[in-house]
Design a protein around this motif. Structure first.
Motif, PDB file in Angstrom:
ATOM      1  N   HIS A 130       0.733  -1.075   0.013  1.00 33.71           N
ATOM      2  CA  HIS A 130       0.153  -0.038   0.125  1.00 33.71           C
ATOM      3  C   HIS A 130       0.988   1.373  -0.003  1.00 33.71           C
ATOM      4  CE1 HIS A 130      -3.724  -2.158   0.188  1.00 33.71           C
ATOM      5  NE2 HIS A 130      -3.346  -2.858   0.978  1.00 33.71           N
ATOM      6  N   ARG A 131       2.048   1.353   0.664  1.00 36.24           N
ATOM      7  CA  ARG A 131       2.880   2.367   0.551  1.00 36.24           C
ATOM      8  C   ARG A 131       3.459   2.573  -0.949  1.00 36.24           C
ATOM      9  NH1 ARG A 131       7.460   1.659   4.232  1.00 36.24           N
ATOM     10  NH2 ARG A 131       6.974  -0.502   4.349  1.00 36.24           N
ATOM     11  N   LYS A 132       3.592   1.495  -1.554  1.00 31.17           N
ATOM     12  CA  LYS A 132       4.193   1.612  -2.798  1.00 31.17           C
ATOM     13  C   LYS A 132       3.168   2.265  -3.796  1.00 31.17           C
ATOM     14  CE  LYS A 132       7.296   0.665  -4.822  1.00 31.17           C
ATOM     15  NZ  LYS A 132       8.595   1.700  -5.189  1.00 31.17           N
ATOM     16  N   ILE A 133       1.750   1.774  -3.703  1.00 34.27           N
ATOM     17  CA  ILE A 133       0.742   2.215  -4.370  1.00 34.27           C
ATOM     18  C   ILE A 133       0.406   3.803  -4.107  1.00 34.27           C
ATOM     19  CG2 ILE A 133      -1.878   1.933  -4.950  1.00 34.27           C
ATOM     20  CD1 ILE A 133      -1.799  -0.947  -3.875  1.00 34.27           C
ATOM     21  N   ARG A 134       0.690   3.953  -2.848  1.00 36.84           N
ATOM     22  CA  ARG A 134       0.535   5.384  -2.684  1.00 36.84           C
ATOM     23  C   ARG A 134       1.519   6.479  -3.241  1.00 36.84           C
ATOM     24  NH1 ARG A 134      -0.409   9.374   2.185  1.00 36.84           N
ATOM     25  NH2 ARG A 134       1.536  10.439   2.328  1.00 36.84           N
ATOM     26  N   GLU A 135       3.044   5.716  -3.179  1.00 31.02           N
ATOM     27  CA  GLU A 135       3.866   6.576  -4.039  1.00 31.02           C
ATOM     28  C   GLU A 135       3.581   6.645  -5.523  1.00 31.02           C
ATOM     29  OE1 GLU A 135       7.731   4.633  -2.795  1.00 31.02           O
ATOM     30  OE2 GLU A 135       8.185   5.031  -4.993  1.00 31.02           O
ATOM     31  N   LEU A 136       3.086   5.764  -6.025  1.00 32.44           N
ATOM     32  CA  LEU A 136       2.880   5.586  -7.694  1.00 32.44           C
ATOM     33  C   LEU A 136       1.922   6.532  -7.771  1.00 32.44           C
ATOM     34  CD1 LEU A 136       3.221   1.670  -8.232  1.00 32.44           C
ATOM     35  CD2 LEU A 136       4.758   3.393  -8.961  1.00 32.44           C
ATOM     36  N   VAL A 137       0.920   6.482  -6.849  1.00 29.90           N
ATOM     37  CA  VAL A 137      -0.417   7.290  -7.275  1.00 29.90           C
ATOM     38  C   VAL A 137       0.097   8.750  -7.074  1.00 29.90           C
ATOM     39  CG1 VAL A 137      -2.858   7.866  -6.481  1.00 29.90           C
ATOM     40  CG2 VAL A 137      -2.290   5.464  -6.675  1.00 29.90           C
ATOM     41  N   GLN A 138       0.418   9.074  -6.046  1.00 33.10           N
ATOM     42  CA  GLN A 138       0.946  10.499  -5.566  1.00 33.10           C
ATOM     43  C   GLN A 138       2.276  11.061  -6.643  1.00 33.10           C
ATOM     44  OE1 GLN A 138       0.597  11.372  -1.430  1.00 33.10           O
ATOM     45  NE2 GLN A 138      -1.422  10.254  -1.543  1.00 33.10           N
ATOM     46  N   GLY A 139       2.758  10.164  -7.091  1.00 33.13           N
ATOM     47  CA  GLY A 139       3.805  10.346  -7.976  1.00 33.13           C
ATOM     48  C   GLY A 139       3.475  10.559  -9.691  1.00 33.13           C
ATOM     49  N   GLY A 140       2.141  10.310  -9.686  1.00 30.19           N
ATOM     50  CA  GLY A 140       1.638  10.634 -11.165  1.00 30.19           C
ATOM     51  C   GLY A 140       1.783   9.278 -11.931  1.00 30.19           C
ATOM     52  N   PHE A 237     -13.527 -17.720  -0.952  1.00 27.34           N
ATOM     53  CA  PHE A 237     -12.583 -17.992  -2.088  1.00 27.34           C
ATOM     54  C   PHE A 237     -12.371 -16.974  -3.226  1.00 27.34           C
ATOM     55  CE2 PHE A 237     -14.306 -22.275  -0.945  1.00 27.34           C
ATOM     56  CZ  PHE A 237     -13.080 -22.762  -0.241  1.00 27.34           C
ATOM     57  N   ALA A 238     -12.621 -15.681  -2.649  1.00 30.33           N
ATOM     58  CA  ALA A 238     -12.620 -14.514  -3.601  1.00 30.33           C
ATOM     59  C   ALA A 238     -11.452 -14.165  -3.708  1.00 30.33           C
ATOM     60  CB  ALA A 238     -13.579 -13.345  -2.945  1.00 30.33           C
ATOM     61  N   GLY A 239     -10.652 -14.162  -2.517  1.00 26.58           N
ATOM     62  CA  GLY A 239      -9.263 -13.455  -2.632  1.00 26.58           C
ATOM     63  C   GLY A 239      -9.357 -11.829  -2.460  1.00 26.58           C
ATOM     64  N   THR A 240      -8.207 -11.125  -2.233  1.00 27.99           N
ATOM     65  CA  THR A 240      -8.478  -9.862  -1.879  1.00 27.99           C
ATOM     66  C   THR A 240      -7.528  -9.092  -2.918  1.00 27.99           C
ATOM     67  OG1 THR A 240      -6.269  -9.458  -0.353  1.00 27.99           O
ATOM     68  CG2 THR A 240      -8.421 -10.194   0.673  1.00 27.99           C
ATOM     69  N   GLY A 241      -8.043  -7.852  -2.759  1.00 20.12           N
ATOM     70  CA  GLY A 241      -7.209  -6.889  -3.742  1.00 20.12           C
ATOM     71  C   GLY A 241      -7.534  -5.445  -3.782  1.00 20.12           C
ATOM     72  N   ILE A 242      -6.600  -4.729  -4.460  1.00 23.18           N
ATOM     73  CA  ILE A 242      -7.101  -3.209  -4.573  1.00 23.18           C
ATOM     74  C   ILE A 242      -6.661  -2.845  -5.895  1.00 23.18           C
ATOM     75  CG2 ILE A 242      -5.019  -2.270  -3.488  1.00 23.18           C
ATOM     76  CD1 ILE A 242      -6.702  -0.136  -2.216  1.00 23.18           C
ATOM     77  N   GLU A 243      -7.393  -2.128  -6.475  1.00 23.28           N
ATOM     78  CA  GLU A 243      -7.301  -1.514  -7.832  1.00 23.28           C
ATOM     79  C   GLU A 243      -7.287   0.087  -7.876  1.00 23.28           C
ATOM     80  OE1 GLU A 243      -9.675  -3.339 -10.722  1.00 23.28           O
ATOM     81  OE2 GLU A 243      -8.933  -5.361 -10.260  1.00 23.28           O
ATOM     82  N   ILE A 244      -6.216   0.763  -8.528  1.00 25.96           N
ATOM     83  CA  ILE A 244      -6.673   2.130  -8.617  1.00 25.96           C
ATOM     84  C   ILE A 244      -6.463   2.480 -10.001  1.00 25.96           C
ATOM     85  CG2 ILE A 244      -5.925   4.547  -7.751  1.00 25.96           C
ATOM     86  CD1 ILE A 244      -6.440   2.725  -5.430  1.00 25.96           C
ATOM     87  N   HIS A 245      -7.318   3.080 -10.649  1.00 26.45           N
ATOM     88  CA  HIS A 245      -7.392   3.299 -11.819  1.00 26.45           C
ATOM     89  C   HIS A 245      -7.453   4.760 -12.380  1.00 26.45           C
ATOM     90  CE1 HIS A 245      -8.436  -0.964 -12.653  1.00 26.45           C
ATOM     91  NE2 HIS A 245      -9.235  -0.855 -11.617  1.00 26.45           N
ATOM     92  N   GLY A 246      -6.371   5.430 -13.179  1.00 25.06           N
ATOM     93  CA  GLY A 246      -6.326   6.585 -13.484  1.00 25.06           C
ATOM     94  C   GLY A 246      -6.339   6.581 -15.046  1.00 25.06           C
ATOM     95  N   ASP A 247      -6.353   8.037 -15.623  1.00 29.02           N
ATOM     96  CA  ASP A 247      -6.437   8.321 -16.935  1.00 29.02           C
ATOM     97  C   ASP A 247      -5.289   8.000 -17.744  1.00 29.02           C
ATOM     98  OD1 ASP A 247      -4.938  10.502 -16.136  1.00 29.02           O
ATOM     99  OD2 ASP A 247      -6.099  11.926 -16.670  1.00 29.02           O
TER     100      ASP A 247
END
Ligand code: NDP
Length: 334
Positions: A130-140, A237-247
Motif C-alpha cells: 500500500h505504501r508503494k501504491i500511494r507513492e505511485l499514485v501520488q507520483g503521477g 474463495f474470492a481473494g483480496t485486492g485493490i485497484e486504482i485506475h487513472g486516466d
C-alpha cells in the motif's frame, strides 16, 4: 525500558501485537488486563507477561506501564482510552476507535489534553504494497486517479465468529470491522477525504441480531475519485485486492488486503504491464515502530488518532447509507 500494558486479552494481541511490541528495542510487554482474572492469568502465563490484572484501573495504576495497547471489543475503547489518558499513559487503540463519532472525538481530545500520544492500529497503511501504491499514485504514475476498487470479502475464521457476528452493542458487523480499514487505506493512498457514501449490505449466513456480514459500498472522495468496496465475512474463495485506475494507467494489487506481509502489484499503462517489486515488511511491527518513534518525538504514528476518527466517520456513513437506502454525507473534518 518502556513498559506496555495490554488492555484486552484478545486474539489480535496474541497473534500479532505482542510480537510486534517485542520487536522494538527498549520496549517490553509488562502487564495485561482482562475483565476476567482467570483469563488475565492464563493469557499472561501463555505469553510470558509478568503482570495480570482483572481490571483496567489496576493496570493503569501500575507505574511499570507507560503505554497501553487497547484491543477489547469496540464499545469499550472509549472509556478505556479516556481512563488511560487521565492516567498519563500513551495509547495505541484498535479500530474502530468507537461506535460513534462524538465518542471518538472525545477520546482524541482527552489524549491531547493529557499530552499523551494516541494512535489508531490501522495496519494496512504499513504494508509495503500500500505504501508503494500511494507513492505511485501520488507520483503521477497513473495520471489522474479516477476510480478505486477494494476487494476485501473474506471468510471470518471460526475462532473469530463471536461478537463480530452477534453483538451489535459491541460494534459487530463487517462495516465497522473491515470497511473501516478500506476507508483508511484509500485515504492513505489517495491523500484525499471521502465525502459521500452509498451502500447495500447483506446478512447472509453468519451475522445475526440485525448485523451485516457483507456489504458493497461506493465512496466519493473530495478529489473526485469514486471507490467501490466489497467486504464480507462469508466468502472463502474470492481473494483480496485493490485497484486504482487513472486516466494514464492502472495499479492492480492482488492479495494485499491482509494482515500478512504478502501480495503483488502490477502497473499497467501505455508501456504495457509490469510487476512492481516490493520489499515486504511486517505490517504490525512497522506500525508499532512508527508509534514508538512518535513517543520519542520523531514524527507521527502511521495512523494517527485523527485517521481513526476519519475512518470511523466513513464507516458510519456507509452503515447509515445501507440502513436508509440513501446517499450519506461523510461527517466533515472537525
Ligand atoms: P477477541 O474476541 O479475540 O477479543 C476481544 C475481547 O474478547 C477480549 O478483550 C476479551 O475480553 C474477550 N474474550 C477473549 N476470549 C474470550 C473468551 N474465551 N471468553 C469470553 N471473552 C473472551 O477480539 P479480536 O482480537 O479479534 O479484536 C479485538 C479488537 O481488535 C477489536 O477492536 C477489533 O476490531 C480489533 N482488531 C484489529 C485488527 C487490526 O488488524 N487492526 C485485527 C483484529 C482485530 P477481556 O479482555 O475482558 O478478557
Amino acid at each position: 525500558k518502556t513498559g506496555w500494558g495490554l488492555i484486552g486479552a484478545s486474539t489480535i494481541a496474541s497473534e500479532h501485537m505482542i510480537e510486534a511490541i517485542r520487536a522494538q528495542q527498549g520496549h517490553e510487554v509488562v502487564a495485561v488486563a482482562s475483565s476476567s482474572a482467570d483469563r488475565a492469568r492464563d493469557f499472561a502465563a501463555k505469553h510470558g507477561i509478568a503482570g495480570a490484572y482483572d481490571s483496567v484501573g489496576k493496570l493503569l495504576a501500575d507505574p511499570a506501564v507507560q503505554v497501553v495497547y487497547i484491543s477489547t471489543t469496540n464499545e469499550l475503547h472509549r472509556d478505556q482510552v479516556i481512563a488511560a489518558a487521565a492516567a498519563g499513559k500513551h495509547v495505541l487503540c484498535e479500530k474502530p476507535l468507537a461506535l460513534d463519532l462524538d465518542d471518538a472525538q472525545q477520546m482524541v481530545r482527552a489524549c491531547v489534553e493529557a499530552g499523551v500520544v494516541m494512535a489508531t492500529n490501522h495496519h494496512l497503511r504499513n504494508a509495503a504494497t500500500h505504501r508503494k501504491i500511494r507513492e505511485l499514485v501520488q507520483g503521477g504514475a497513473i495520471g489522474r486517479p479516477l476510480f478505486a476498487r477494494v476487494f476485501h470479502a473474506v471468510y471470518l475464521p471460526p475462532h473469530l465468529q463471536g461478537w463480530r457476528i452477534d453483538k451489535p452493542a459491541a460494534g459487530g458487523g463487517v462495516i465497522l470491522d473491515i470497511a473501516v480499514h478500506d476507508a483508511d487505506t484509500l485515504r492513505f493512498i489517495l491523500g484525499s477525504e471521502p465525502v459521500e457514501a452509498v451502500g447495500v449490505s447483506q446478512s447472509a449466513s453468519l451475522a445475526r441480531e440485525g448485523l451485516e456480514d457483507g456489504v458493497m459500498a461506493v465512496l466519493r472522495f473530495d478529489n473526485g475519485v469514486v471507490a467501490q468496496l466489497h467486504d464480507a465475512f462469508t466468502v472463502p474463495f474470492a481473494g483480496t485486492g485493490i485497484e486504482i485506475h487513472g486516466d494514464k494507467g492502472s495499479i492492480i494489487g492482488r492479495n494485499v488486503m491482509t494482515q500478512k506481509p504478502i501480495g503483488d502489484l502490477l502497473l499497467r499503462d501505455a508501456q504495457g504491464e509490469r510487476a512492481v517489486p516490493i520489499d515486504h515488511e511486517g505490517l504490525y511491527a512497522r506500525g508499532v515502530a512508527r508509534f514508538c518513534a512518535a513517543l520519542r518525538g520523531e514524527g507521527e504514528p502511521a495512523a494517527t488518532a485523527r485517521d481513526g476518527v476519519r475512518s470511523l466517520a466513513t464507516a458510519l456513513a456507509i452503515a447509515q447509507a445501507c440502513r436508509t437506502g440513501k446517499s450519506v454525507r461523510v461527517a466533515p473534518l472537525e
